[in-house]
Scaffold this motif. Structure first.
Motif, short mmCIF file in Angstrom:
data_model
loop_
_atom_site.label_atom_id
_atom_site.label_comp_id
_atom_site.label_asym_id
_atom_site.label_seq_id
_atom_site.Cartn_x
_atom_site.Cartn_y
_atom_site.Cartn_z
N ARG A 248 -3.40 3.38 -2.55
CA ARG A 248 -3.41 2.47 -3.69
C ARG A 248 -2.72 1.16 -3.30
NH1 ARG A 248 -1.74 7.36 -6.12
NH2 ARG A 248 -3.34 8.31 -7.46
N ALA A 249 -3.32 0.07 -3.69
CA ALA A 249 -2.75 -1.26 -3.45
C ALA A 249 -1.98 -1.69 -4.69
CB ALA A 249 -3.85 -2.26 -3.13
N HIS A 250 -0.71 -1.99 -4.52
CA HIS A 250 0.13 -2.35 -5.67
C HIS A 250 0.36 -3.85 -5.76
CE1 HIS A 250 1.18 1.82 -6.83
NE2 HIS A 250 0.94 2.04 -5.55
N ALA A 251 -0.38 -4.62 -4.97
CA ALA A 251 -0.31 -6.08 -5.04
C ALA A 251 -1.58 -6.67 -4.45
CB ALA A 251 0.90 -6.61 -4.30
N ARG A 252 -1.94 -7.87 -4.89
CA ARG A 252 -3.01 -8.64 -4.28
C ARG A 252 -2.40 -9.88 -3.64
NH1 ARG A 252 -8.41 -8.20 -5.48
NH2 ARG A 252 -8.49 -9.39 -3.54
N ARG A 253 -2.94 -10.22 -2.47
CA ARG A 253 -2.53 -11.44 -1.76
C ARG A 253 -1.01 -11.55 -1.66
NH1 ARG A 253 -6.02 -12.25 -5.77
NH2 ARG A 253 -8.21 -12.40 -5.17
N TRP A 254 -0.40 -10.45 -1.24
CA TRP A 254 1.03 -10.35 -0.97
C TRP A 254 1.86 -10.60 -2.23
CZ3 TRP A 254 3.46 -12.71 4.09
CH2 TRP A 254 4.70 -12.12 4.32
N THR A 255 2.21 -11.85 -2.50
CA THR A 255 3.08 -12.14 -3.66
C THR A 255 2.33 -12.85 -4.78
OG1 THR A 255 3.75 -14.22 -2.61
CG2 THR A 255 5.15 -12.30 -2.22
N ARG B 268 -0.16 -11.35 -7.05
CA ARG B 268 -0.40 -10.62 -8.28
C ARG B 268 -0.08 -9.14 -8.08
NH1 ARG B 268 -5.70 -9.21 -10.36
NH2 ARG B 268 -6.59 -10.50 -8.71
N GLN B 269 0.65 -8.54 -9.02
CA GLN B 269 0.96 -7.12 -8.96
C GLN B 269 -0.15 -6.28 -9.59
OE1 GLN B 269 5.69 -7.57 -9.82
NE2 GLN B 269 4.86 -5.51 -9.87
N SER B 270 -0.05 -4.98 -9.37
CA SER B 270 -1.02 -4.04 -9.92
C SER B 270 -0.63 -3.58 -11.31
CB SER B 270 -1.13 -2.83 -8.99
OG SER B 270 -1.82 -1.77 -9.62
N GLY B 271 -1.63 -3.34 -12.14
CA GLY B 271 -1.37 -2.77 -13.45
C GLY B 271 -0.92 -1.33 -13.35
N LEU B 272 -1.27 -0.65 -12.27
CA LEU B 272 -0.91 0.76 -12.12
C LEU B 272 0.60 0.98 -12.11
CD1 LEU B 272 -1.80 3.71 -11.53
CD2 LEU B 272 -1.68 3.13 -9.08
N ALA C 270 0.83 -1.20 0.00
CA ALA C 270 0.00 0.00 0.00
C ALA C 270 0.86 1.25 0.00
CB ALA C 270 -0.92 0.00 1.22
N ASP C 271 0.48 2.25 -0.83
CA ASP C 271 1.21 3.52 -0.81
C ASP C 271 0.43 4.55 0.00
OD1 ASP C 271 -0.74 4.65 -2.46
OD2 ASP C 271 0.52 4.67 -4.25
N GLU C 272 0.95 5.77 0.08
CA GLU C 272 0.33 6.78 0.93
C GLU C 272 -0.96 7.34 0.35
OE1 GLU C 272 3.18 9.76 1.95
OE2 GLU C 272 4.48 8.37 3.04
#
Length: 232
Positions: free
Chosen positions: A161-168, A170-174, A156-158
């Motif tokens: 925004r979540a940049h990953a799902r379920r830790w390792t 899947r990454q985010s397209g953003l 999670a950023d400030e």
């Protein structure tokens, strides 16, 4: 900017070993990583030939146990390195996306350790690996918005925004690496018995490969429960 793991994550996963490579300004999409990607893919295939199945590798077993402890079915949600190894086993190679992504994927498969490569231009403030509260926004590669379930581990950023799902998993397209990407944070995380020696080796390998392909000087670091934050 910073990268860190939340204290409760270290408490819940004391065997976690994490390393990072930071590349600031210099990544371009025109490098030829094919030979290095081929070498690391061959190493992954050799490990699979010995193990028979990716699920038999200690690195993957550790993540499967962790996913199961978090309430995730290991055969439904696989860590990124297991997904890559499955593809290598079935197809003998990995798809070409971007030279840096291709390199990270091949090294991840060779070490059987999840590797995340994030475009720093898409990250606000910094990243904390922590359980989600349910309000975070995750952008899929198809451009859709999802919300990680409360308690699900994410990057999670400030800006929320979540940049990953379920830790390792899947990454985010953003924050995916794209042709316009110039600065990148690369993170490797492992939980198996020999992770304290394997993760530094992976980090050093990636840093060396990146320095050989681009005119950059990568910075490497390791985060621990005692020193959980990397500032850069």
């Amino acid at each position: 900017m910073y990268f860190q793991h939340a204290p409760n994550l270290w408490a819940d996963h004391p065997d976690l070993v994490a390393g990072a490579v930071v590349v600031v300004d210099g990544i371009t999409p025109d490098a030829d990583a094919s030979a290095r990607v081929g070498d690391h893919t061959a190493a992954a295939l050799a490990r699979l030939a010995d193990a028979g199945q990716e699920a038999e590798l200690p690195e993957i077993k550790a993540w499967r146990r962790t996913f199961a402890a978090m309430g995730l079915k290991p055969t439904q949600y696989r860590c990124a390195s297991e997904a890559l190894l499955r593809r290598v086993r079935k197809e003998g190679s990995l798809p070409s996306i971007h030279p840096l992504v291709d390199l990270c994927n091949a090294v991840s498969a060779a070490f059987a350790i999840p590797v995340a490569a994030l475009d720093l231009a898409a990250v606000t403030g910094g990243l904390t690996v922590r359980p989600a509260d349910g309000t975070e926004e995750y952008e899929t590669f198809g451009g859709e918005t999802e919300h990680p379930a409360p308690g699900e581990v994410t990057y999670a950023d400030e800006a929320g925004r979540a940049h990953a799902r379920r830790w390792t998993n899947r990454q985010s397209g953003l924050s995916a690496v794209r042709p316009a990407t110039r600065s990148v944070l690369i993170v490797a995380e492992a939980l198996h018995e020999t992770a304290p020696s394997d993760v530094p080796k992976l980090v050093a390998t990636l840093a060396g490969e990146i320095a050989a392909l681009w005119p950059v000087t990568p910075t490497t670091s390791h985060v621990t429960a005692a020193a959980p934050r990397l500032d850069f």
